[in-house]
Design a protein around this motif. Structure first.
Motif, PDB file in Angstrom:
ATOM      1  N   THR A   1       0.851  -1.169   0.000  1.00 23.52           N
ATOM      2  CA  THR A   1       0.000   0.000   0.000  1.00 23.52           C
ATOM      3  C   THR A   1       0.894   1.228   0.000  1.00 23.52           C
ATOM      4  O   THR A   1       1.820   1.325   0.796  1.00 23.52           O
ATOM      5  N   VAL A   2       0.635   2.152  -0.910  1.00 27.56           N
ATOM      6  CA  VAL A   2       1.441   3.365  -0.953  1.00 27.56           C
ATOM      7  C   VAL A   2       0.707   4.461  -0.221  1.00 27.56           C
ATOM      8  O   VAL A   2      -0.444   4.778  -0.530  1.00 27.56           O
ATOM      9  N   LEU A   3       1.374   4.992   0.804  1.00 25.86           N
ATOM     10  CA  LEU A   3       0.772   6.055   1.594  1.00 25.86           C
ATOM     11  C   LEU A   3       1.513   7.344   1.293  1.00 25.86           C
ATOM     12  O   LEU A   3       2.716   7.465   1.528  1.00 25.86           O
ATOM     13  N   ASN A   4       0.802   8.324   0.742  1.00 23.28           N
ATOM     14  CA  ASN A   4       1.428   9.610   0.426  1.00 23.28           C
ATOM     15  C   ASN A   4       1.229  10.581   1.578  1.00 23.28           C
ATOM     16  O   ASN A   4       0.095  10.908   1.939  1.00 23.28           O
ATOM     17  N   VAL A   5       2.342  11.003   2.142  1.00 19.98           N
ATOM     18  CA  VAL A   5       2.297  11.949   3.256  1.00 19.98           C
ATOM     19  C   VAL A   5       2.891  13.264   2.778  1.00 19.98           C
ATOM     20  O   VAL A   5       3.948  13.288   2.148  1.00 19.98           O
ATOM     21  N   TYR A   6       2.166  14.345   3.059  1.00 17.92           N
ATOM     22  CA  TYR A   6       2.572  15.657   2.564  1.00 17.92           C
ATOM     23  C   TYR A   6       2.712  16.579   3.768  1.00 17.92           C
ATOM     24  O   TYR A   6       1.734  16.858   4.456  1.00 17.92           O
ATOM     25  N   ASN A   7       3.934  16.998   4.017  1.00 19.67           N
ATOM     26  CA  ASN A   7       4.198  17.737   5.263  1.00 19.67           C
ATOM     27  C   ASN A   7       5.002  18.988   4.937  1.00 19.67           C
ATOM     28  O   ASN A   7       5.529  19.136   3.843  1.00 19.67           O
ATOM     29  N   TRP A   8       5.126  19.878   5.924  1.00 20.27           N
ATOM     30  CA  TRP A   8       6.012  21.023   5.793  1.00 20.27           C
ATOM     31  C   TRP A   8       7.444  20.517   5.577  1.00 20.27           C
ATOM     32  O   TRP A   8       7.787  19.439   6.040  1.00 20.27           O
ATOM     33  N   GLY A   9       8.264  21.308   4.923  1.00 19.39           N
ATOM     34  CA  GLY A   9       9.674  20.962   4.788  1.00 19.39           C
ATOM     35  C   GLY A   9      10.322  20.911   6.161  1.00 19.39           C
ATOM     36  O   GLY A   9      10.026  21.724   7.042  1.00 19.39           O
ATOM     37  N   MET A  10      11.185  19.937   6.395  1.00 16.72           N
ATOM     38  CA  MET A  10      11.948  19.766   7.620  1.00 16.72           C
ATOM     39  C   MET A  10      11.042  19.741   8.853  1.00 16.72           C
ATOM     40  O   MET A  10      11.342  20.349   9.860  1.00 16.72           O
ATOM     41  N   ASN A  11       9.942  19.051   8.735  1.00 13.75           N
ATOM     42  CA  ASN A  11       8.983  19.048   9.832  1.00 13.75           C
ATOM     43  C   ASN A  11       8.748  17.636  10.370  1.00 13.75           C
ATOM     44  O   ASN A  11       7.691  17.331  10.885  1.00 13.75           O
ATOM     45  N   ILE A  12       9.752  16.768  10.151  1.00 10.05           N
ATOM     46  CA  ILE A  12       9.644  15.434  10.746  1.00 10.05           C
ATOM     47  C   ILE A  12      11.071  14.949  11.019  1.00 10.05           C
ATOM     48  O   ILE A  12      11.983  15.265  10.247  1.00 10.05           O
ATOM     49  N   ALA A  13      11.251  14.227  12.116  1.00 10.37           N
ATOM     50  CA  ALA A  13      12.590  13.735  12.437  1.00 10.37           C
ATOM     51  C   ALA A  13      13.003  12.725  11.378  1.00 10.37           C
ATOM     52  O   ALA A  13      12.229  11.846  11.013  1.00 10.37           O
ATOM     53  N   ASP A  14      14.228  12.900  10.865  1.00  2.54           N
ATOM     54  CA  ASP A  14      14.633  12.064   9.736  1.00  2.54           C
ATOM     55  C   ASP A  14      15.865  11.231  10.036  1.00  2.54           C
ATOM     56  O   ASP A  14      16.499  10.702   9.135  1.00  2.54           O
ATOM     57  N   GLY A  15      16.243  11.145  11.303  1.00  2.54           N
ATOM     58  CA  GLY A  15      17.403  10.323  11.650  1.00  2.54           C
ATOM     59  C   GLY A  15      18.686  11.107  11.736  1.00  2.54           C
ATOM     60  O   GLY A  15      19.707  10.598  12.184  1.00  2.54           O
ATOM     61  N   SER A  16      18.683  12.372  11.264  1.00  2.38           N
ATOM     62  CA  SER A  16      19.923  13.154  11.364  1.00  2.38           C
ATOM     63  C   SER A  16      20.085  13.667  12.791  1.00  2.38           C
ATOM     64  O   SER A  16      19.120  13.727  13.561  1.00  2.38           O
ATOM     65  N   ASP A  17      21.291  14.049  13.153  1.00  3.19           N
ATOM     66  CA  ASP A  17      21.608  14.542  14.499  1.00  3.19           C
ATOM     67  C   ASP A  17      21.096  13.609  15.601  1.00  3.19           C
ATOM     68  O   ASP A  17      20.521  14.059  16.601  1.00  3.19           O
ATOM     69  N   ASP A  18      21.258  12.306  15.421  1.00  2.00           N
ATOM     70  CA  ASP A  18      20.874  11.323  16.436  1.00  2.00           C
ATOM     71  C   ASP A  18      19.389  11.300  16.756  1.00  2.00           C
ATOM     72  O   ASP A  18      18.986  10.877  17.835  1.00  2.00           O
ATOM     73  N   THR A  19      18.561  11.762  15.833  1.00  2.00           N
ATOM     74  CA  THR A  19      17.127  11.661  16.088  1.00  2.00           C
ATOM     75  C   THR A  19      16.615  10.348  15.512  1.00  2.00           C
ATOM     76  O   THR A  19      17.344   9.630  14.848  1.00  2.00           O
ATOM     77  N   MET A  20      15.341  10.079  15.775  1.00  2.00           N
ATOM     78  CA  MET A  20      14.750   8.854  15.227  1.00  2.00           C
ATOM     79  C   MET A  20      14.336   9.112  13.788  1.00  2.00           C
ATOM     80  O   MET A  20      13.891  10.204  13.449  1.00  2.00           O
ATOM     81  N   ASP A  21      14.523   8.102  12.924  1.00  2.00           N
ATOM     82  CA  ASP A  21      14.000   8.237  11.567  1.00  2.00           C
ATOM     83  C   ASP A  21      12.559   7.757  11.586  1.00  2.00           C
ATOM     84  O   ASP A  21      12.273   6.570  11.531  1.00  2.00           O
ATOM     85  N   ILE A  22      11.643   8.695  11.731  1.00  2.00           N
ATOM     86  CA  ILE A  22      10.248   8.369  12.026  1.00  2.00           C
ATOM     87  C   ILE A  22       9.603   7.547  10.910  1.00  2.00           C
ATOM     88  O   ILE A  22       8.925   6.564  11.168  1.00  2.00           O
ATOM     89  N   ILE A  23       9.835   7.994   9.659  1.00  2.00           N
ATOM     90  CA  ILE A  23       9.196   7.289   8.529  1.00  2.00           C
ATOM     91  C   ILE A  23       9.690   5.839   8.484  1.00  2.00           C
ATOM     92  O   ILE A  23       8.904   4.903   8.320  1.00  2.00           O
TER      93      ILE A  23
END
Lengths: 681, 373
Positions: free
Chosen positions: A307-329
């Motif tokens: 299933t393809v889920l398209n998520v549309y969010n503000w730029g840089m508005n989700i933790a992506d794994g950089s700087d020791d954060t969690m890669d949420i997606i």
């Protein structure tokens, strides 16, 4: 004369290359501040190569550029040959027709292509997701094609037409004569045209923006959405590499040309043709590879069991794994292996709105701000959520479910809060007397701090500040009240240094400005890099409390998966991890347990409940009111004051001066050349 | 003589409703050196391109060895062409240019080498194998073009004004060279030129064309001595062309006098064009002349003087090694064999009058100068 000529040439080169030099230097800078070089580092490069998303975007851009260039080169060459063989009058007409897409403003091309694709896709083929990789490729071919044709035509024109006759006379079929004689003759034109099409494709934003879907995003379109925060320095590193790559390519091409010329003149024709053959094979191999990858990824994209889920969010508005954060997606996909998330971004509520309104896309989860949610509900653009699928909604704090604060969706039907935040005053404790803060928003009008005050460059927020100060409602539609605000804002101009959004980071961090209204989350980031900065909420006058919430738009195709995603994001643990990256406040109190302490305990991000209660939300304003507000704000910005706008004028003058110098240098040098030529004769 | 190789039958060519070729009938024998001669726009290049296969005739037939080849594309014809501006491939060197046709025909490598080198020897370009085309002089490019065509051993070589771009001296050398190559290889040459001297000195057969029609076909001597109409008489060499009346066989009357001639077969009192070549006229003292005129201009030409003499308002060109003073009165004598009689044609009255001689002369030299550049 020769010397002055040379000096002018050098000046022009400096003028052309200084921006690139600044970029390169910035990419090696240890500090985040562009204006101060603190030390040499390769960290940005390391970070770049660790950022798979960014590399994937770059890969997308390169892929589309290579593919569209190959198609342009093929089609363009064939077209040019065809046009060349037309009768002269016909040829002229066709040429001016093919040139139109090039001279057409990009925005017109972009919008018309988008309309076409949506029309053909949705109306004729019944495909709601009509904007995709294919349409992007078609668009890039559309604007790249004229460049190839335009560069090949003169080569065909210069070519002695009896050359093809000669080839046929010597036994070539028309096809053979094209490949053996015409093609080598027009090759320089094809290569130049191809390079132009490639670079146009690589950096195109405007046209791509309108025809891009959610499943395939290019780098320029993504970077444009990075406006909520400062551009991360790893982008500088990437651009430096990109610039060097293209620069290297051009140099290599010139060298190769030079060498083959020289070799031809000397008598080693045999070895020359050998190296040339190898070069040709390498090129053909690369082209074939790009084609295979392109087709592969295209087919891969269209055929998916997941299933393809398209998520549309503000730029840089989700933790992506950089700087020791969690890669949420990645975490979501790990927990839901049947779902493949395609994540893309927008830069403003208005951009999101128009993208959905234009149609041609399917998107399952969007995260607009409060007033935009109200508007979308009003226009029937959102689906009601099934809260049975979102059990984690129970963790959301009661205050965000209270119809009094939740004015955008009082019935709790359409939205689950994602973040919230406030707009307050960031100030530099070294220079600003805290006693003066008693004036509330009025401190931004204080003569004492003239020229050290930044004002937010956004109509709604700027009017909001004036409205709080004057004691009006921020959701007023009263014309006189708006005019009073304009007067107030004009009054402020004499003390304002600049109207800014993103630049606020550097200007505040290095102490060039002392006071500025801005969003709390961003204030946190600034305070992180300059400990002298502090944040103040004028609670007596009131302040804006905004909420971004997750919704499902009516074009969604995977509602159930979308609700699973919303539920996942509302998990306190996930929400907490997410906030570590975006620094806004979570609407879930329990999430504080999972975020870094300094954030959870920060009064900037989480003002005490009694303060929070004094914030008010922006509601959706009728269109004519918001348009009037934009116009009035423009008026404020453009009114002249004696002191205002100093730096911008200086920059403008410098640019103008440099252009004038370049122009004079060019005309002088061409005049000198002419004179020389004449004297030679 | 040798057998017929090419025949053009009732060839008509039209472009946008304009008739470029008007029923051309012509045969070309094997081993023949045939020249299509005519002013620009006469259709000679079009005829050549029809033989080469680059054009398709509006109607009519092209026969090669008895086979109709009107629909055969150029790459399947046993002819090769030397183009006007050589059309050498700039991206290939001398060797690759000459080897081009052989490579397309997939001739084995060793044989290609051998044949190309043989050809380089024939055209005198040994040692130039790896030169770039743009590093060659015009004459050398010309030789490469000839070698590139001949290396394929065609039955017929078509040459489209191949010497037009060369200077005078080089042109003379190449004329001899071409004739030598043609004789050495025994190949049929079909040669297109607007230079009558070139045509006369090289060809076995000359075909004079104008306005899309063949005006005369014949050996160079016949064309010169027995032009069929005023156009041919004027285009080949210089001619004084006068209106006359054929009284009976061997008797023609013009300028109020009756002359003996060697022509016959005309009707009684038929109006005719009388051709008198300038070099055939003998200058005599005024008292001894058949006609008496006044010298109005004289130009030294090296071998001879060009003398313009006015007879009763009509100006003649006379070529003589003797000098005559301008304004002097001279007589001329005409022998029967100096007088050539032609039927009247559409060209009558258009040529052969030297009244505007000086202007025409300047114009001619200017044209020649342009071509030599």
């Amino acid at each position: 004369m020769k010397r002055t000529n040379r000096i002018f040439t050098v000046l022009i080169f400096i003028f052309l290359y200084i921006p690139m030099a600044v970029l390169v230097v910035a990419s090696f800078n240890t500090g985040k501040n562009i204006t101060v070089f603190e030390g040499f580092t390769l960290r940005q490069y390391a970070e770049l190569f660790r950022d798979e998303d960014l590399l994937a975007l770059l890969g997308n851009s390169l892929l589309i550029a290579v593919l569209s260039t190959l198609i342009c080169v093929g089609l363009g060459t064939v077209a040019a040959v065809g046009i060349h063989n037309l009768k002269p009058r016909m040829r002229k007409a066709v040429m001016s027709l093919t040139n139109i897409p090039m001279t057409n403003p990009d925005i017109v091309t972009g919008i018309s292509l988008s309309l076409l694709f949506v029309f053909v896709g949705s109306k004729m083929m019944g495909n709601d997701n009509s904007l995709n990789f294919g349409t992007l490729l078609i668009a890039h071919v559309t604007f790249g094609l004229p460049y190839v044709i335009l560069n090949v035509m003169p080569k065909l024109h210069q070519m002695d037409s009896s050359l093809t006759d000669a080839a046929m006379d010597l036994g070539c079929t028309p096809m053979q004569s094209f490949f053996k004689v015409t093609l080598p003759e027009i090759m320089p034109g094809i290569v130049t045209g191809g390079i132009m099409a490639f670079t146009m494709s690589l950096d195109d934003f405007v046209i791509s923006y309108f025809v891009i879907g959610f499943d395939f995003v290019t780098l320029p379109v993504e970077i444009y959405t990075y406006t909520r925060k400062a551009i991360p320095p790893k982008i500088y590193a990437m651009f430096t590499l990109l610039f060097l790559l293209i620069f290297g390519l051009m140099v290599a091409m010139n060298l190769m040309q030079l060498r083959s010329d020289r070799q031809k003149r000397s008598k080693r024709a045999v070895s020359d043709s050998k190296s040339k053959r190898i070069f040709k094979r390498v090129c053909a191999g690369l082209a074939a590879l790009a084609l295979v990858i392109g087709l592969g990824s295209f087919i891969g994209m269209t055929r998916q069991d997941k299933t393809v889920l398209n998520v549309y969010n503000w730029g840089m508005n989700i933790a992506d794994g950089s700087d020791d954060t969690m890669d949420i997606i990645a975490e979501f996909e790990r927990q839901n292996p049947d779902i493949d998330v395609r994540y893309s971004t927008y830069d403003s509520n208005e951009a999101l709105y128009s993208k959905l309104k234009n149609g041609g896309v399917t998107v399952d989860v969007i995260i607009p701000s409060d007033y935009m949610i109200a508007r979308m509900i009003d226009e029937g653009m959102l689906l009601e959520l099934n809260f049975d699928n979102i059990p984690n909604y129970q963790y959301v704090d009661e205050i965000f479910k209270d119809p009094n604060t939740r004015t955008y969706d009082p019935e709790n039907k359409y939205a689950v809060p994602y973040t919230w935040g406030t707009v307050g005053i960031i100030y530099n404790t070294k220079y600003v007397d805290e006693a003066d803060l008693a004036q509330g928003w009025g401190i931004l009008w204080d003569e004492k701090y003239a020229d050290k005050i930044l004002m937010i460059d956004n109509a709604r927020d700027a009017f909001g500040i004036a409205q709080y100060l004057l004691g009006y409602s921020v959701n007023t539609t009263d014309h006189d009240e708006l005019l009073a605000c304009v007067e107030k804002l004009k009054e402020q101009k004499s003390v304002v240094q600049q109207y800014v959004m993103d630049q606020i980071y550097t200007t505040m961090e290095n102490g060039e400005a002392w006071l500025a209204p801005y969003y709390a989350g961003d204030a946190m980031l600034m305070m992180d890099s300059n400990p002298d900065l502090a944040f103040y909420l004028p609670q007596d006058q009131g302040f804006n409390l905004f909420t971004d919430a997750m919704c499902i738009p009516s074009c969604a195709q995977e509602k159930e998966a979308a609700e699973r995603f919303i539920n996942f994001m509302t998990d306190p643990e996930i929400s907490g991890a997410n906030m570590d990256y975006i620094c806004y406040a979570s609407p879930i109190s329990e999430a504080k347990n999972y975020m870094e302490e300094y954030l959870a305990e920060s009064e900037v991000v989480y003002p005490p409940t009694e303060v929070q209660a004094k914030g008010t939300a922006f509601n959706f304003l009728p269109e004519e009111v918001s348009r009037e507000m934009d116009q009035l704000f423009m008026e404020v910005r453009s009114t002249d004051t004696a002191e205002g706008g100093g730096t911008e004028d200086v920059i403008f003058l410098i640019v103008l001066g440099a252009l004038a110098v370049a122009g004079v240098a060019f005309s002088v040098s061409s005049f000198v050349k002419k004179v020389k030529r004449k004297t030679k004769k | 003589m040798s057998k017929e190789l090419i025949r053009l039958r009732d060839l008509v060519m039209e472009f946008d409703g304009e008739r470029i070729l008007d029923s051309i009938n012509l045969y070309i024998n094997d081993h023949e050196f045939l020249t299509l001669l005519g002013p620009s726009g006469c259709g000679k290049t079009t005829t050549l391109r029809l033989i080469g296969g680059f054009l398709k005739a509006t109607s009519g037939e092209v026969l090669f060895d008895g086979q109709e080849i009107g629909d055969v594309p150029p790459y399947k014809r046993q002819v090769n062409t030397v183009f006007q501006r050589y059309a050498l491939f700039p991206h290939l060197d001398v060797f690759d240019n000459i080897a081009f046709g052989l490579r397309v025909a997939k001739v084995p490598k060793a044989e290609i080498n051998e044949r190309v080198h043989e050809m380089l020897g024939i055209v005198g370009l040994r040692g130039y194998e790896n030169r770039r085309i743009d590093a060659l002089s015009g004459g050398q490019q010309q030789r490469v073009a000839i070698a590139r065509a001949l290396v394929n051993r065609p039955k017929v070589l078509l040459l489209d004004e191949p010497l037009g771009a060369l200077d005078l001296r080089l042109r003379k050398d190449m004329q001899n060279e071409l004739k030598r190559i043609q004789q050495a290889l025994g190949i049929t040459f079909v040669y297109v030129t607007h230079d009558q001297e070139e045509a006369l000195s090289m060809s076995d057969t000359v075909v004079v064309m104008d306005k899309g029609r063949i005006q005369q076909i014949g050996k160079p001597e016949d064309i010169y001595n027995e032009p069929k109409n005023a156009f041919v008489a004027d285009f080949i060499g210089e001619s004084n062309i006068l209106d006359g009346v054929m009284l009976e066989d061997y008797k023609v009357r013009f300028f109020g006098r009756t002359f003996q001639c060697v022509d016959k077969g005309f009707e009684r009192n038929e109006p005719v064009d009388v051709v008198i070549r300038p070099e055939d006229i003998d200058i005599v003292p005024a008292s001894e002349g058949h006609l008496v005129g006044t010298v109005t201009a004289i130009t030294f030409k090296g071998l001879n003087y060009d003398i313009i003499v006015e007879f009763r308002g009509f100006k003649w060109l006379i070529q003589s090694t003797d000098h005559c003073a301008v304004g002097s009165t001279i007589g001329i004598r005409l022998n029967p064999e100096d007088i050539h009689i032609m039927h009247k044609s559409e060209y009558s009255g258009m040529f052969g009058d030297y009244s505007s001689y000086s202007a025409e002369y300047d114009e001619l030299t200017e044209d020649a100068g342009d071509e030599e550049e």
